[in-house]
Design a protein around this motif. Structure first.
Motif, PDB file in Angstrom:
ATOM      1  N   UNK A  13      -0.570   4.626  89.517  1.00  0.00           N
ATOM      2  CA  UNK A  13       1.110   4.336  89.830  1.00  0.00           C
ATOM      3  C   UNK A  13       0.908   3.602  88.094  1.00  0.00           C
ATOM      4  N   UNK A  14       2.422   3.452  87.993  1.00  0.00           N
ATOM      5  CA  UNK A  14       3.092   2.499  86.409  1.00  0.00           C
ATOM      6  C   UNK A  14       4.301   1.674  87.685  1.00  0.00           C
ATOM      7  N   UNK A  15       3.731   0.761  88.170  1.00  0.00           N
ATOM      8  CA  UNK A  15       4.136   0.143  89.495  1.00  0.00           C
ATOM      9  C   UNK A  15       5.244   0.650  90.133  1.00  0.00           C
ATOM     10  N   UNK A  16       5.713   1.933  90.339  1.00  0.00           N
ATOM     11  CA  UNK A  16       6.352   2.514  91.379  1.00  0.00           C
ATOM     12  C   UNK A  16       5.301   3.684  92.915  1.00  0.00           C
ATOM     13  N   UNK A  17       6.178   4.166  93.645  1.00  0.00           N
ATOM     14  CA  UNK A  17       5.769   5.172  94.099  1.00  0.00           C
ATOM     15  C   UNK A  17       5.457   6.586  93.622  1.00  0.00           C
ATOM     16  N   UNK A  18       5.543   6.622  92.948  1.00  0.00           N
ATOM     17  CA  UNK A  18       4.882   8.090  91.855  1.00  0.00           C
ATOM     18  C   UNK A  18       3.446   8.080  91.154  1.00  0.00           C
ATOM     19  N   UNK A  19       3.047   9.309  91.993  1.00  0.00           N
ATOM     20  CA  UNK A  19       1.574   9.344  91.402  1.00  0.00           C
ATOM     21  C   UNK A  19       1.537   9.815  89.683  1.00  0.00           C
ATOM     22  N   UNK A  20       1.454   8.785  88.351  1.00  0.00           N
ATOM     23  CA  UNK A  20       1.004   9.497  87.243  1.00  0.00           C
ATOM     24  C   UNK A  20      -0.631  10.073  86.782  1.00  0.00           C
ATOM     25  N   UNK A  21      -0.838   9.902  87.645  1.00  0.00           N
ATOM     26  CA  UNK A  21      -2.179  11.289  88.127  1.00  0.00           C
ATOM     27  C   UNK A  21      -3.298  10.207  89.465  1.00  0.00           C
ATOM     28  N   UNK A  32      -6.920  17.152  89.821  1.00  0.00           N
ATOM     29  CA  UNK A  32      -7.093  17.405  90.940  1.00  0.00           C
ATOM     30  C   UNK A  32      -5.509  18.407  91.888  1.00  0.00           C
ATOM     31  N   UNK A  33      -4.397  17.870  90.751  1.00  0.00           N
ATOM     32  CA  UNK A  33      -3.446  18.142  91.164  1.00  0.00           C
ATOM     33  C   UNK A  33      -2.312  19.562  90.626  1.00  0.00           C
ATOM     34  N   UNK A  34      -2.055  20.283  91.768  1.00  0.00           N
ATOM     35  CA  UNK A  34      -1.752  21.308  91.389  1.00  0.00           C
ATOM     36  C   UNK A  34      -1.527  21.652  89.622  1.00  0.00           C
ATOM     37  N   UNK A  35       0.414  20.705  89.516  1.00  0.00           N
ATOM     38  CA  UNK A  35       0.625  20.800  88.812  1.00  0.00           C
ATOM     39  C   UNK A  35       0.097  20.673  86.946  1.00  0.00           C
ATOM     40  N   UNK A  55      -0.187  14.709  75.093  1.00  0.00           N
ATOM     41  CA  UNK A  55       1.074  13.417  74.887  1.00  0.00           C
ATOM     42  C   UNK A  55       1.113  13.201  76.026  1.00  0.00           C
ATOM     43  N   UNK A  56       0.754  11.762  75.816  1.00  0.00           N
ATOM     44  CA  UNK A  56       0.392  11.167  77.531  1.00  0.00           C
ATOM     45  C   UNK A  56      -0.184  11.100  78.488  1.00  0.00           C
ATOM     46  N   UNK A  57      -1.320  10.616  78.457  1.00  0.00           N
ATOM     47  CA  UNK A  57      -2.574  10.386  79.071  1.00  0.00           C
ATOM     48  C   UNK A  57      -2.542  10.239  80.446  1.00  0.00           C
ATOM     49  N   UNK A  58      -1.488   9.834  81.052  1.00  0.00           N
ATOM     50  CA  UNK A  58      -1.684   9.686  82.850  1.00  0.00           C
ATOM     51  C   UNK A  58      -3.053   9.406  82.801  1.00  0.00           C
ATOM     52  N   UNK A  59      -3.362   9.402  84.094  1.00  0.00           N
ATOM     53  CA  UNK A  59      -5.348   9.400  85.161  1.00  0.00           C
ATOM     54  C   UNK A  59      -6.090   9.927  83.653  1.00  0.00           C
ATOM     55  N   UNK A  60      -6.180  10.762  82.849  1.00  0.00           N
ATOM     56  CA  UNK A  60      -6.862  11.538  81.952  1.00  0.00           C
ATOM     57  C   UNK A  60      -7.510  12.816  82.449  1.00  0.00           C
ATOM     58  N   UNK A 127       3.059  15.746  78.468  1.00  0.00           N
ATOM     59  CA  UNK A 127       3.171  14.767  79.570  1.00  0.00           C
ATOM     60  C   UNK A 127       3.641  13.779  79.744  1.00  0.00           C
ATOM     61  N   UNK A 128       4.819  13.078  79.298  1.00  0.00           N
ATOM     62  CA  UNK A 128       5.035  11.687  78.913  1.00  0.00           C
ATOM     63  C   UNK A 128       6.423  11.062  79.648  1.00  0.00           C
ATOM     64  N   UNK A 129       6.467  10.293  80.927  1.00  0.00           N
ATOM     65  CA  UNK A 129       6.857   9.962  81.085  1.00  0.00           C
ATOM     66  C   UNK A 129       6.562   8.075  81.590  1.00  0.00           C
ATOM     67  N   UNK A 130       7.805   7.202  81.981  1.00  0.00           N
ATOM     68  CA  UNK A 130       8.094   5.805  82.546  1.00  0.00           C
ATOM     69  C   UNK A 130       7.936   6.274  83.800  1.00  0.00           C
ATOM     70  N   UNK A 131       7.952   4.449  83.659  1.00  0.00           N
ATOM     71  CA  UNK A 131       7.916   4.136  85.104  1.00  0.00           C
ATOM     72  C   UNK A 131       8.883   4.710  86.024  1.00  0.00           C
ATOM     73  N   UNK A 132       9.433   5.260  85.889  1.00  0.00           N
ATOM     74  CA  UNK A 132      10.866   5.599  86.906  1.00  0.00           C
ATOM     75  C   UNK A 132      10.726   7.004  87.271  1.00  0.00           C
ATOM     76  N   UNK A 133      10.407   7.448  86.116  1.00  0.00           N
ATOM     77  CA  UNK A 133       9.625   9.380  85.921  1.00  0.00           C
ATOM     78  C   UNK A 133      11.059  10.258  86.531  1.00  0.00           C
ATOM     79  N   UNK A 134      12.424  10.055  86.356  1.00  0.00           N
ATOM     80  CA  UNK A 134      13.150  11.060  86.597  1.00  0.00           C
ATOM     81  C   UNK A 134      12.736  11.201  85.738  1.00  0.00           C
ATOM     82  N   UNK A 135      12.718  12.111  84.450  1.00  0.00           N
ATOM     83  CA  UNK A 135      12.536  12.935  83.501  1.00  0.00           C
ATOM     84  C   UNK A 135      11.412  12.194  82.621  1.00  0.00           C
ATOM     85  N   UNK A 136      11.309  14.101  81.822  1.00  0.00           N
ATOM     86  CA  UNK A 136      11.014  13.408  80.312  1.00  0.00           C
ATOM     87  C   UNK A 136      10.971  12.203  79.492  1.00  0.00           C
TER      88      UNK A 136
END
Length: 238
Positions: A13-21, A32-35, A55-60, A127-136
């Protein structure tokens, strides 16, 4: 940046509840994740890419998977934040750089605009998102044109669109200005839509795609038939 674990799965997580990887601890190289699995649908069309760029490492997950299963390809991952790279190495089993793997601390747009990267990639995974993950982070026509310019003539791009429906359309329209053909799969995970864009429009043979999907399922355990089902449904609807 925080880590959580539940049912044998570690999440980033990047400091929020959103899962980044995510990573299943018993099988760290699996996706692990379907998407994220759907981001591999380019393999239906190109089983032997020479260069894969993330582009955008996430959890790799995608970077590890491509590094392991495409020994003939070089894999480049571009990540803006050093802390994400370090966390992937310490907590998500991302291997060190080698002759085929290069994890670069750099802004994605700067990487795309670098003349050295023009026409150099066969596959681009975005897969490029910031901590808020509201949109690319990047959604403009100029960004997607830069992505197309980074690809070889027969190259492909997959993109995770995690956003509200109006932004799905905005991104897909922008991709359509830069690529000859764009398609997408049905929504998963409460908002994730994965699109594939082709620099040159392919000739689609669904019987051949289903054969390739069976090979992917047998080799890697990925549900590739559902990707072909989704593409066929998209074609019928559009």
């Amino acid at each position: 940046m925080t880590l959580t674990e539940a049912d044998g799965v570690r999440n980033l997580h990047f400091g929020t509840h959103w899962v980044q990887g995510s990573m299943r601890l018993a099988d760290p190289d699996a996706i692990e994740l379907e998407y994220v699995q759907q981001m591999m649908m380019w393999a239906l069309f190109d089983p032997l890419p020479g260069r894969i760029v993330q582009l955008g490492l996430g959890a790799g997950a995608l970077t590890k998977f491509c590094h392991r299963h495409f020994p003939g390809a070089t894999v480049t991952a571009v990540e803006l934040h050093r802390a994400v790279i370090d966390t992937c190495r310490s907590a998500f089993a991302l291997p060190p750089d080698d002759a085929r793997l290069d994890v670069v601390e750099r802004d994605a747009m700067a990487f795309l605009m670098d003349a050295a990267n023009r026409g150099a990639a066969d596959v681009l995974q975005v897969d490029l998102y910031d901590a808020e993950a509201r949109a690319p982070v990047f959604q403009s026509a100029g960004f997607y044109q830069a992505c197309a310019d980074c690809l070889a003539p027969g190259g492909m791009m997959t993109v995770n669109l995690f956003c509200d429906p109006p932004y799905h359309g905005k991104n897909l329209e922008a991709m359509g200005l830069a690529f000859e053909a764009v398609a997408w799969l049905p929504e998963v995970h409460d908002g994730n839509v994965v699109a594939i864009a082709f620099k040159r429009a392919p000739v689609v043979d669904f019987s051949a795609l289903y054969e390739r999907a069976a090979q992917i399922r047998g080799a890697w355990g990925l549900p590739a038939q559902s990707w072909v089902d989704g593409l066929q449904s998209w074609m019928q609807q559009t």
